[in-house]
Design a protein around this motif. Structure first.
Motif, PDB file in Angstrom:
ATOM      1  N   ASP A 704      54.032  59.427  -6.397  1.00 11.20           N
ATOM      2  CA  ASP A 704      54.961  59.791  -5.320  1.00 11.20           C
ATOM      3  C   ASP A 704      55.951  60.816  -5.860  1.00 11.20           C
ATOM      4  O   ASP A 704      56.467  60.644  -6.962  1.00 11.20           O
ATOM      5  N   ILE A 712      56.634  63.015  -0.776  1.00  4.42           N
ATOM      6  CA  ILE A 712      55.167  63.137  -0.722  1.00  4.42           C
ATOM      7  C   ILE A 712      54.534  61.981  -1.478  1.00  4.42           C
ATOM      8  O   ILE A 712      54.800  61.789  -2.660  1.00  4.42           O
ATOM      9  N   ASN A 715      48.430  60.848  -4.281  1.00  5.96           N
ATOM     10  CA  ASN A 715      47.085  61.166  -3.780  1.00  5.96           C
ATOM     11  C   ASN A 715      47.065  62.035  -2.528  1.00  5.96           C
ATOM     12  O   ASN A 715      46.135  61.985  -1.744  1.00  5.96           O
ATOM     13  N   THR A 716      48.145  62.804  -2.309  1.00  2.00           N
ATOM     14  CA  THR A 716      48.124  63.749  -1.192  1.00  2.00           C
ATOM     15  C   THR A 716      47.454  65.031  -1.678  1.00  2.00           C
ATOM     16  O   THR A 716      47.735  65.497  -2.779  1.00  2.00           O
ATOM     17  N   GLN A 717      46.556  65.550  -0.873  1.00  6.88           N
ATOM     18  CA  GLN A 717      45.865  66.789  -1.252  1.00  6.88           C
ATOM     19  C   GLN A 717      46.626  67.989  -0.693  1.00  6.88           C
ATOM     20  O   GLN A 717      47.028  67.975   0.456  1.00  6.88           O
TER      21      GLN A 717
END
Ligand code: HEM
Length: 816
Positions: A704, A712, A715-717
């Motif tokens: 995070d 964010i 594991n956000t792309q």
């Protein structure tokens, strides 16, 4: 006190011992062996093993008699010093002097041999003793041999010995049986261990706490913690009192299974049973609590441990600092630092790993000065910083914009023989480029090692950025000046070929996209692999086919797992992959022995020979990456540049004028004059701005993060559009879409406004090589030809991994 009249009881130091020894050897008549043995015993207690050995040597020289007891002491000293061969020489002394070794001496000798992994020697000696009946074997001797065998994994041999023992005079006792039980349990073969129990009990040898502990450990290792618990209960039932080891085994078993409540319950039971938890109990539970995220509990438990009179040791502090989720990992810096101070206060000196964890924590928090202070402290405490420490601090300094300090420290660490890791290198190169320095100043021989401690950073990358680039390559690729002559030779060859294919006409048209692709392939092949393009041709063809199939797959609807199905496309891709590997393998094989040391391939091969864990597969992977990453990227950059210069004659003229000036007429570009190609560089940069080769980067968050006001999650792309930033009018002004190399005449205000080679740890490792290659090719083309756009050109930029003119790039070449 008069030294000359010193007595054995006065021996408190090495000096005293030497005095007493001299008194003894000078005495007339020579004192008894007992006197010497006493002195040697004192030396053993003082842990002065080498002194024992040297006193013994002196005694032998002077012909002073000795007995088997003294020999045992000497052997023991050799054991503790870890010199097996010397112990054998003592055996020789014994044989020559006629002093008989007893079974204790031989057991000591045997133990030493096993400890040093000299199983064959130990077994030879054992057989000799048995066969020649040199001494009477007892349970201690058998136990020593069986223990040694079991520790080295020879459990079955130990079992056979147990059977022999059962037939002989020295019958196995519980201690001996337990050795075999323990060995089976360590291998999780609890059933075999229980079989041993079945034999020993009828023989009147009853399992004791050590035997039961071994069985419990066996079950715990198999994850059968409940059975282990039942073993504990049944041992109590039959009157065998568990010890703290018994509880620690179970506590550890519960913690491993994350059953912390059960572990805590057992911890309470320890005191009820009249035992005291020891430091192992506490550290096991602490580790377990951190692992399940019960941080507060672990803090309280840490205090409870100290209240119970256990000062934290290196190990417990290590858990608190960086155990699975220690304070540093969860960013509780103040707590982490106080634990670190605690280590000092109890007189414990942290090891380099603990220091590194602390340095890392401080640097993450931006407390670089504190990190540097710690570096000093660690050296004062006699703990030498290692590669990781140095890299962490240099990184911290670079990130805090303390470039000069970072450079000074880096020079210092390089002098000490440390290696800069990839993150440091990337940051450094970025900074050097920013301040206009030549990155090649970081010489190859100063940063020679491939740092295996580096793990590839997480997150997604484009297809080129899959693997972490090995160090030798990372460094070698910055030494582009060595490759300039190769590049020039390749360009001369290409220009001649173009003229020849066009029958030496004054004006001819060529599709530069295709031709530059071939030229760039030749360059990368020569410079990086030391072999000519022709040899690597097969690989390029295969790569092209592979890329086109990959693109097809990327454009179609994605079905999970689909890529593993044997569809026609997948099978072709797999075949191409196999053939590519095979071709690269052949190229490597044929290159061996004839490569010059500057080629990437020879560096990769020597890296694979020198470094463990960097094998032929890695060499193949790296070769593929470089073929793939280095060829098309550079050729499309040059294609767009030529197209833009064909459109913008004024800049073409400026470039040509510069090339003639720098090359002083007809000379060729060289490593020395490349930095003088200012306009050529501005043109290339402006091309990369308008037509970034890689239009977007993909990245992922591994944890995070907070970006301004934006939170964010992990594991956000991300899809970072390079083109959007490069064309942003707020950054580049109203004429952002115009070709105007002049804008690169001044240094950029913001680093992140222009990043055709990406930024940060995964920055393109080949950017310097790409720029050098592009400068040379462009310079030699404009020097020999004037360029005009062909009427057949259709402007249709498209993305095929790189940004390309969809219908090629036909340009009219006129000889100058
Ligand atoms: C104009 C020419 C080039 C451009 C615009 C370019 C651009 C890039 C970009 C944007 C990346 C980062 C990709 C990502 O992280 O998603 C990258 C990575 C890479 N490039 Fe280049 N590149 C060029 C030439 C070269 C050359 C000539 C070589 C080698 C000889 C090369 C080798 C690599 C490698 C190995 C990586 C992966 C680095 C890593 O992730 O550790 N590139 N390149």
């Amino acid at each position: 006190m008069e030294k000359s009249s010193m007595q054995q009881r006065d021996v408190n130091s090495l000096n005293d011992a030497v005095c007493v020894f001299h008194q003894l050897v000078c005495k007339e008549p020579v004192p008894s062996v007992v006197e010497f043995a006493k002195l040697l015993r004192v030396m053993i207690n003082m842990k002065e093993y080498s002194v024992v050995v040297s006193f013994f040597g002196e005694m032998r020289k002077l012909g002073i008699p000795f007995d088997d007891y003294i020999l045992t002491i000497v052997i023991n000293s050799f054991c503790l010093l870890g010199c097996a061969e010397n112990r054998f020489s003592v055996l020789g002394v014994s044989l020559k002097s006629g002093v008989q070794f007893n079974v204790v001496t031989f057991s000591t000798l045997m133990r030493g041999l096993f400890e040093q992994n000299k199983i064959q020697d130990a077994m030879w000696l054992f057989r000799k003793l048995v066969k020649e009946k040199i001494c009477k074997m007892d349970e201690v001797m058998f136990g020593t041999v069986m223990n040694g065998l079991c520790k080295q994994g020879h459990t079955q041999t130990a079992l056979s010995l147990l059977r022999i023992m059962e037939q002989g005079d020295a019958k196995p006792n519980t201690v001996v049986y337990s050795i075999v039980v323990d060995a089976f349990c360590k291998k999780r073969m609890v059933e075999d261990a229980v079989d041993v129990l079945k034999i020993m009990v009828p023989k009147g040898e009853h399992p004791d706490v050590v035997t039961f502990n071994a069985i419990m450990e066996g079950y715990c290792l198999r994850g059968e913690i409940d059975v282990a618990r039942r073993v504990l209960d049944s041992m109590i039932d039959i009157g065998v009192k568990p010890d703290i080891f018994s509880y620690n085994i179970l506590v550890n078993g519960y913690c491993k299974q994350k059953k912390l409540d059960e572990a805590m319950h057992l911890y309470c039971e320890i005191s009820q049973k009249g035992l005291k938890p020891d430091i192992v109990t506490y550290s096991t539970i602490l580790q377990g609590l951190f692992e399940v995220g019960r941080v507060e509990c672990s803090e309280n438990f840490f205090t409870e441990m100290q209240n119970a009179g256990h000062s934290p040791d290196i190990y417990t502090c290590g858990i608190m600092l960086h155990g699975n989720d220690g304070f540093f990992k969860i960013q509780k810096l103040d707590k982490a630092c106080s634990i670190f101070d605690k280590l000092y206060s109890v007189g414990l000196h942290p090891d380099v790993i603990r220091y590194n964890v602390t340095v890392n924590g401080l640097c993450i928090e931006g407390l670089v000065d504190e990190a540097k202070e710690l570096l000093r402290k660690m050296e004062d405490n006699g703990c030498l910083p290692d590669n990781t420490t140095s890299n962490l601090i240099v990184n911290g300094l670079l990130k805090s914009n303390k470039t000069n300090e970072a450079m000074t420290l880096l020079k210092e660490i390089i002098q000490r023989g440390f290696a800069a890791n990839k993150v440091t290198m990337s940051l450094l190169i970025e900074l050097l480029l920013l301040i206009g320095e030549d990155a090649s100043l970081i010489k190859h021989n100063s940063i020679p090692r491939y740092d295996h401690s580096e793990s590839p950073s997480k997150g997604s990358h484009t297809i080129i950025a899959k693997a972490e680039t090995p160090f030798p390559i990372l460094i070698a690729i910055q030494r582009f000046s060595a490759w300039v002559p190769d590049i020039v030779t390749s360009v001369i060859k290409a220009l001649k070929k173009w003229e020849k294919e066009n029958e030496e006409k004054e004006e001819f048209e060529i599709d530069v996209l295709k031709e530059l692709n071939d030229l760039s392939a030749e360059v990368i092949s020569r410079t990086a692999f030391g072999s000519s393009f022709e040899e690597g041709k097969r690989i390029f063809v295969l790569q092209e086919q592979h890329i086109s199939l990959t693109l097809q797959a990327m454009r179609s609807v994605y079905l999970p797992g689909f890529r593993y199905l044997p569809t026609k496309n997948n099978m072709t891709r797999w075949r191409l992959e196999k053939e590519t590997r095979e071709s690269v393998r052949k190229l490597i094989e044929s290159s061996k022995g004839r490569e010059n040391s500057k080629s990437l391939l020879s560096l990769l091969i020597s890296a694979s020979e020198e470094e463990h864990g960097f094998g032929m597969e890695e060499v193949i992977n790296e070769c593929k990456t470089f073929y793939f990453a280095g060829k098309e990227t550079t050729s499309v950059l040059l294609t767009w540049t030529l197209l833009l210069l064909a459109l913008h004659q004024e800049w073409q003229d400026k470039a040509r004028e510069e090339v003639f000036r720098v090359c002083k007429g007809n000379n060729l570009p060289s490593a020395e004059n490349l930095n003088d190609f200012k306009i050529v560089t501005m043109i290339l940069n402006e091309t990369l701005r308008l037509y970034p080769t890689i239009v977007a980067l993909t990245r992922g968050t591994s944890k995070d993060i907070k970006l301004g006001d934006l939170e964010i999650p992990a594991n956000t792309q991300f899809y970072v559009s390079v083109a959007a930033v490069h064309h942003d009018t707020e950054i580049w002004g109203k004429d952002a879409l115009e070709f105007n190399p002049q804008r690169f005449a001044e240094s950029r205000k913001h680093l992140a406004s222009f990043f055709p080679f990406a930024l940060g740890p995964r920055v393109c490792v080949g950017q310097n090589l790409a720029m050098v290659e592009a400068k040379i090719i462009l310079a030699m083309i404009v020097k020999n030809f004037s360029l005009a756009l062909s009427p057949s050109y259709v402007h249709a930029p498209t993305t095929r991994l790189t940004l390309q003119p969809q219908y090629g790039a036909p340009i009219l070449f006129r000889k100058i």
